[in-house]
Scaffold this active site. Structure first.
Site, PDB file in Angstrom:
ATOM      1  N   GLY A   1      55.076 -49.297  78.453  1.00 37.73           N
ATOM      2  CA  GLY A   1      54.158 -48.008  78.865  1.00 37.73           C
ATOM      3  C   GLY A   1      53.130 -48.144  79.722  1.00 37.73           C
ATOM      4  N   ILE A   2      51.950 -47.327  79.783  1.00 31.14           N
ATOM      5  CA  ILE A   2      51.278 -47.277  80.795  1.00 31.14           C
ATOM      6  C   ILE A   2      50.539 -48.669  81.152  1.00 31.14           C
ATOM      7  CG2 ILE A   2      49.145 -46.058  81.301  1.00 31.14           C
ATOM      8  CD1 ILE A   2      50.096 -43.534  79.941  1.00 31.14           C
TER       9      ILE A   2
ATOM     10  N   ASP B   1      44.979 -57.848  67.851  1.00 30.61           N
ATOM     11  CA  ASP B   1      44.774 -56.388  67.201  1.00 30.61           C
ATOM     12  C   ASP B   1      43.417 -55.911  67.635  1.00 30.61           C
ATOM     13  OD1 ASP B   1      44.139 -54.105  65.860  1.00 30.61           O
ATOM     14  OD2 ASP B   1      45.418 -54.592  64.080  1.00 30.61           O
TER      15      ASP B   1
ATOM     16  N   LYS C   1      48.861 -34.669  63.055  1.00 30.56           N
ATOM     17  CA  LYS C   1      49.120 -33.972  61.939  1.00 30.56           C
ATOM     18  C   LYS C   1      48.107 -32.938  61.946  1.00 30.56           C
ATOM     19  CE  LYS C   1      51.466 -35.704  58.398  1.00 30.56           C
ATOM     20  NZ  LYS C   1      52.777 -34.965  58.189  1.00 30.56           N
ATOM     21  N   LEU C   2      48.405 -31.505  61.591  1.00 34.15           N
ATOM     22  CA  LEU C   2      47.105 -30.507  61.641  1.00 34.15           C
ATOM     23  C   LEU C   2      46.165 -30.999  60.771  1.00 34.15           C
ATOM     24  CD1 LEU C   2      49.206 -27.283  60.877  1.00 34.15           C
ATOM     25  CD2 LEU C   2      48.433 -28.140  62.985  1.00 34.15           C
ATOM     26  N   LEU C   3      44.945 -30.783  60.986  1.00 40.89           N
ATOM     27  CA  LEU C   3      43.757 -31.165  60.473  1.00 40.89           C
ATOM     28  C   LEU C   3      43.752 -31.165  59.031  1.00 40.89           C
ATOM     29  CD1 LEU C   3      40.836 -32.994  60.789  1.00 40.89           C
ATOM     30  CD2 LEU C   3      39.909 -30.583  60.937  1.00 40.89           C
TER      31      LEU C   3
ATOM     32  N   ASN D   1      46.221 -31.233  56.913  1.00 41.94           N
ATOM     33  CA  ASN D   1      47.114 -32.230  56.422  1.00 41.94           C
ATOM     34  C   ASN D   1      46.513 -33.933  56.649  1.00 41.94           C
ATOM     35  OD1 ASN D   1      48.622 -29.991  55.407  1.00 41.94           O
ATOM     36  ND2 ASN D   1      50.030 -30.008  57.264  1.00 41.94           N
TER      37      ASN D   1
ATOM     38  N   TYR E   1      43.202 -37.629  67.413  1.00 42.72           N
ATOM     39  CA  TYR E   1      43.428 -38.131  68.608  1.00 42.72           C
ATOM     40  C   TYR E   1      42.466 -37.664  69.766  1.00 42.72           C
ATOM     41  CZ  TYR E   1      46.233 -39.470  72.935  1.00 42.72           C
ATOM     42  OH  TYR E   1      46.664 -39.913  74.274  1.00 42.72           O
TER      43      TYR E   1
ATOM     44  N   THR F   1      56.905 -41.504  79.292  1.00 44.94           N
ATOM     45  CA  THR F   1      56.511 -42.743  78.699  1.00 44.94           C
ATOM     46  C   THR F   1      57.575 -42.875  77.438  1.00 44.94           C
ATOM     47  OG1 THR F   1      54.840 -42.423  77.444  1.00 44.94           O
ATOM     48  CG2 THR F   1      54.415 -43.418  79.483  1.00 44.94           C
TER      49      THR F   1
HETATM   50  N1  LIG Z   1      52.013 -41.215  77.673  1.00 43.46           N
HETATM   51  C1  LIG Z   1      51.303 -40.115  77.958  1.00 43.46           C
HETATM   52  O1  LIG Z   1      51.860 -39.112  78.345  1.00 43.46           O
HETATM   53  C2  LIG Z   1      49.824 -40.222  77.472  1.00 43.46           C
HETATM   54  C3  LIG Z   1      48.858 -39.303  78.021  1.00 43.46           C
HETATM   55  C4  LIG Z   1      47.550 -39.211  77.948  1.00 43.46           C
HETATM   56  C5  LIG Z   1      46.971 -40.311  77.473  1.00 43.46           C
HETATM   57  N2  LIG Z   1      47.628 -41.498  77.169  1.00 43.46           N
HETATM   58  C6  LIG Z   1      47.143 -42.566  76.786  1.00 43.46           C
HETATM   59  O2  LIG Z   1      47.453 -43.695  77.484  1.00 43.46           O
HETATM   60  C7  LIG Z   1      47.465 -45.055  76.827  1.00 43.46           C
HETATM   61  C8  LIG Z   1      48.901 -45.685  76.826  1.00 43.46           C
HETATM   62  O3  LIG Z   1      49.865 -44.861  76.281  1.00 43.46           O
HETATM   63  P1  LIG Z   1      51.369 -45.133  76.291  1.00 43.46           P
HETATM   64  O4  LIG Z   1      52.149 -43.748  76.314  1.00 43.46           O
HETATM   65  O5  LIG Z   1      51.671 -46.251  77.111  1.00 43.46           O
HETATM   66  O6  LIG Z   1      51.549 -45.683  74.667  1.00 43.46           O
HETATM   67  P2  LIG Z   1      52.588 -46.599  73.991  1.00 43.46           P
HETATM   68  O7  LIG Z   1      52.639 -46.432  72.659  1.00 43.46           O
HETATM   69  O8  LIG Z   1      53.687 -46.792  74.831  1.00 43.46           O
HETATM   70  O9  LIG Z   1      51.830 -48.082  74.172  1.00 43.46           O
HETATM   71  C9  LIG Z   1      50.475 -48.277  73.567  1.00 43.46           C
HETATM   72  C10 LIG Z   1      50.431 -49.722  73.352  1.00 43.46           C
HETATM   73  O10 LIG Z   1      49.165 -50.195  72.908  1.00 43.46           O
HETATM   74  C11 LIG Z   1      49.359 -51.016  71.869  1.00 43.46           C
HETATM   75  N3  LIG Z   1      48.594 -51.059  70.812  1.00 43.46           N
HETATM   76  C12 LIG Z   1      48.459 -50.052  69.781  1.00 43.46           C
HETATM   77  N4  LIG Z   1      47.482 -50.344  68.830  1.00 43.46           N
HETATM   78  C13 LIG Z   1      47.077 -51.708  69.097  1.00 43.46           C
HETATM   79  C14 LIG Z   1      45.976 -52.460  68.681  1.00 43.46           C
HETATM   80  N5  LIG Z   1      45.454 -51.968  67.752  1.00 43.46           N
HETATM   81  N6  LIG Z   1      45.693 -53.640  69.427  1.00 43.46           N
HETATM   82  C15 LIG Z   1      46.434 -54.011  70.526  1.00 43.46           C
HETATM   83  N7  LIG Z   1      47.187 -53.317  70.905  1.00 43.46           N
HETATM   84  C16 LIG Z   1      47.550 -51.869  70.373  1.00 43.46           C
HETATM   85  C17 LIG Z   1      50.853 -50.858  71.348  1.00 43.46           C
HETATM   86  O11 LIG Z   1      51.576 -52.188  70.665  1.00 43.46           O
HETATM   87  C18 LIG Z   1      51.439 -50.531  72.699  1.00 43.46           C
HETATM   88  O12 LIG Z   1      52.286 -51.689  73.351  1.00 43.46           O
HETATM   89  C19 LIG Z   1      47.182 -44.763  75.196  1.00 43.46           C
HETATM   90  O13 LIG Z   1      45.734 -44.690  75.132  1.00 43.46           O
HETATM   91  C20 LIG Z   1      47.329 -42.938  75.241  1.00 43.46           C
HETATM   92  O14 LIG Z   1      46.548 -42.596  74.188  1.00 43.46           O
HETATM   93  C21 LIG Z   1      49.360 -41.376  77.329  1.00 43.46           C
END
Ligand SMILES: NC(=O)c1ccc[n+]([C@@H]2O[C@H](COP(=O)([O-])OP(=O)(O)OC[C@H]3O[C@@H](n4cnc5c(N)ncnc54)[C@H](O)[C@@H]3O)[C@@H](O)[C@H]2O)c1
Length: 453
Positions: A220-221, A263, A298-300, A302, A359, A394
């Site tokens: 992803g990002i 982690d 989840k809604l808060l 829940n 979140y 993503t």
């Molecule tokens: N996709 C969107 O539209 C969007 C929008 C706003 C913000 N974000 C933020 O961008 C960031 C990346 O998002 P994404 O869409 O690529 O998500 P994604 O779920 O595709 O990737 C997240 C990565 O973080 C890793 N990760 C999760 N927990 C971890 C931990 N405890 N230790 C180490 N690595 C860990 C996962 O294994 C995964 O590879 C996140 O912080 C997300 O909240 C995404």
């Protein structure tokens, strides 16, 4: 995930059909490729009053190989397509001075080419004591945010508020906002402080010789961030959980970087990162990108304690604890003076979102973090910023129900979702060594999404 509507309305038959039916036609955005010129056409440069920032802006544009034209210059140039309009309105002090902004923009916007740029320069209103002056400068934000909504064909409008003396710190933001690197940044106002003199040039590899850590880099990002930082010259340490080891290794191989399976919620995560930097690179860390994030929507009403805790632990608490370790100047492999800390927030952290209290808490918390930490470490030349992505294409957004996904994609001024590379480019910009004036800021990468507007 591909955007079928965007593809359709930009195909031969689809284009005609969309025009007949009066359907919106989002434009494929011009994105950065190495060696690409900053702009696709000349920049019209103008000022209101004595326009003091132009003394910095014009040489910076010339250094960036941008062709500069001025209002009223040569008859041939007066009608051609413009790549950008750059207007220094920082000297505007009265409401009537705003007419100068309208008078330049009204004719110039008609000449703006596809994916063109409108960039206004102002003086941060909070630094001006007199209400009329602050009102005039704040009015620029209203202009830019509206113009961004009026522009078509992938063009964007943004505002840089000089919060210093208009020094060299403006050059890096100027290049970013004019170039294709800012493709999905629209309708934003960013503050640029005085900065420091340090910083390297801005060739194709502005991060050459720098060491960067990216968390959540397996996909992803995060994977896009690792790729863009590496393209810009950095040695990248890719961090992700052990379960993502295979894809993490694939990303690290692609970018010629190293992997650290970790982690980030582990109590010794910061120590392990610093130790890896010292062992593998024999030096200090230059760029720390906190990208790893999770959702447990989840809604808060829940939401149980376990879900609540896991989101806050990964998205916020881990960042705070890792920063504490990496900012210990006595530790080997910790952040160097002049380093960069960049966190990924979200528009949900600005606006809140139904079903996302945990979140949004974590992502709003990140904003509080960068604001407070940036002040603490300014003396060491370290900058601390966040990016707040909107709807990015993503795996996370591909899993949304189709209705929610279509709304998310379209409710922004560019009529489309962003790509992971758009977030990565914003992070690479914040990481640049000569970007010394931007700190404590939240840069939205959301195509001017209506969420949190
Ligand atoms: N996709 C969107 O539209 C969007 C929008 C706003 C913000 N974000 C933020 O961008 C960031 C990346 O998002 P994404 O869409 O690529 O998500 P994604 O779920 O595709 O990737 C997240 C990565 O973080 C890793 N990760 C999760 N927990 C971890 C931990 N405890 N230790 C180490 N690595 C860990 C996962 O294994 C995964 O590879 C996140 O912080 C997300 O909240 C995404």
């Amino acid at each position: 995930m591909s955007d079928r509507y965007l593809d359709l309305v930009n195909s031969g038959l689809g284009r005609t059909l969309a025009a007949r039916l009066g359907l919106p036609r989002p434009t494929p955005l011009r994105r950065y490729a190495v060696g690409q010129p900053v702009l696709d056409g000349p920049a019209l440069v103008a000022g209101v009053g004595d326009a003091p920032l132009l003394a910095v802006v014009k040489p910076a544009l010339v250094r960036a190989a941008v062709d500069v034209v001025e209002v009223g210059a040569g008859p041939g140039q007066a009608t051609g397509r413009l790549g950008a309009v750059v207007l220094d309105a920082s000297a505007a002090r009265t409401v009537s001075d705003l007419e100068g902004v309208r008078a330049v923009l009204a004719p110039a916007l008609k000449r703006l080419g596809p994916c063109g740029r409108v960039l206004l320069l102002g003086a941060a209103p909070e630094r001006l004591g007199a209400p009329a002056q602050a009102a005039t400068q704040r009015a620029l934000e209203g202009i830019v945010r509206s113009v961004a909504k009026e522009l078509r064909d992938g063009a964007t409008a943004n505002l840089l508020y000089g919060a210093g003396d208009g020094g060299p710190a403006l050059a890096s933001p100027l290049r970013f906002f004019l170039s294709a690197r800012s493709a999905y940044v629209d309708g934003q106002a960013l503050r640029v402080g005085p900065g420091t003199e340090e910083g390297a040039g801005h060739g194709d590899h502005p991060l050459a010789g720098k060491v960067a850590v990216v968390t959540g880099a397996a996909r992803g990002i995060g994977a896009a961030i690792a790729e863009v930082l590496s393209r810009d010259g950095a040695e990248v340490i890719c961090v992700d959980i052990p379960a993502a080891g295979d894809s993490l290794a694939a990303v690290a191989n692609r970018v010629g970087g190293s992997t650290l399976q970790l982690d980030i919620t582990a109590t010794d995560a910061g120590e392990l990162i610093a130790a890896h930097v010292a062992r593998r690179h024999g030096r200090r860390l230059d760029v720390m990108v906190h990208n790893a994030g999770i959702t447990r929507d989840k809604l808060l009403v829940n939401t149980d304690a376990e879900r609540w805790a896991s989101v806050l632990a990964v998205n916020l608490d881990a960042q705070l604890r890792i920063n504490d370790v990496l900012l210990d100047a006595t530790r080997e492999g910790a952040l160097a003076d002049g380093g960069r800390v960049i966190s990924v927030s979200s528009t949900s952290g600005i606006a809140g979102n139904r079903g996302q209290a945990s979140y949004a808490a974590s992502k709003a918390g990140v904003i509080g973090l960068v604001q407070a930490l940036s002040a603490q470490v300014a003396g060491r030349g370290i900058t601390v910023n966040a990016v707040a992505p909107g709807f990015i294409e993503t795996e996370m957004t591909a899993r949304m129900p189709i209705g929610t996904r279509e709304v998310g994609r379209r409710i922004n001024s560019l009529g489309q979702g962003g790509s992971p590379v758009d977030v990565a480019e914003a992070i690479a910009f914040l990481a640049q060594p000569d970007n010394t004036g931007v700190t404590g800021q939240v840069l939205r990468v959301c195509g001017q999404s209506l969420v949190g507007a």
